[in-house]
Design an enzyme around this catalytic site. Sequence first.
Site, mmCIF file in Angstrom:
data_model
loop_
_atom_site.group_PDB
_atom_site.id
_atom_site.type_symbol
_atom_site.label_atom_id
_atom_site.label_comp_id
_atom_site.label_asym_id
_atom_site.label_seq_id
_atom_site.Cartn_x
_atom_site.Cartn_y
_atom_site.Cartn_z
ATOM 1 N N SER A 189 54.413 27.084 -18.077
ATOM 2 C CA SER A 189 53.811 26.199 -17.077
ATOM 3 C C SER A 189 52.637 26.843 -16.339
ATOM 4 O O SER A 189 51.985 26.192 -15.529
ATOM 5 C CB SER A 189 54.869 25.744 -16.071
ATOM 6 O OG SER A 189 55.399 26.868 -15.393
ATOM 7 N N CYS A 190 52.334 28.080 -16.635
ATOM 8 C CA CYS A 190 51.282 28.834 -15.941
ATOM 9 C C CYS A 190 49.903 28.500 -16.524
ATOM 10 O O CYS A 190 49.674 28.668 -17.719
ATOM 11 C CB CYS A 190 51.577 30.327 -16.077
ATOM 12 S SG CYS A 190 50.264 31.415 -15.517
ATOM 13 N N ASP A 191 48.994 28.033 -15.676
ATOM 14 C CA ASP A 191 47.647 27.676 -16.119
ATOM 15 C C ASP A 191 46.890 28.868 -16.684
ATOM 16 O O ASP A 191 46.181 28.743 -17.681
ATOM 17 C CB ASP A 191 46.839 27.059 -14.969
ATOM 18 C CG ASP A 191 47.317 25.666 -14.603
ATOM 19 O OD1 ASP A 191 47.955 25.005 -15.447
ATOM 20 O OD2 ASP A 191 47.066 25.251 -13.459
#
Length: 114
Positions: free
Chosen positions: A9-11
């Site tokens: 989920s980390c950009d």
Amino acid sequence: MATLFVIKSCDTCRKARKALDERGLPYQVHDLREDGLSAALLEHILERVPMVEVLNRRSTTWRNLPEEDKQDVDANKARTLIMANPTLLKRPLLDTGDEIRVGYRGGDYDDLKG
């Protein structure tokens, strides 16, 4: 083959994956939430990168820790906290086999060869 340690989920992790894909560099993904973190893997990382560089004190996980856990953090306490909360590792971490790169900003992987 390189290993990219991420949280899906980390950009920033997504940007790192895109950069590797665009360069055609082979790598495998290790999601710290799904695949976990073993003590041996943490020690492998710490053999190449100082604790101060891998402990993410800006993360939501860090901010949500009890205040007493955030006080007087030495290397041993940091290991314990990271093992209990793998998302305390700064990410992405790219293990090329020769080195481990912490974090990602545009252009960071431009010197890597496929």
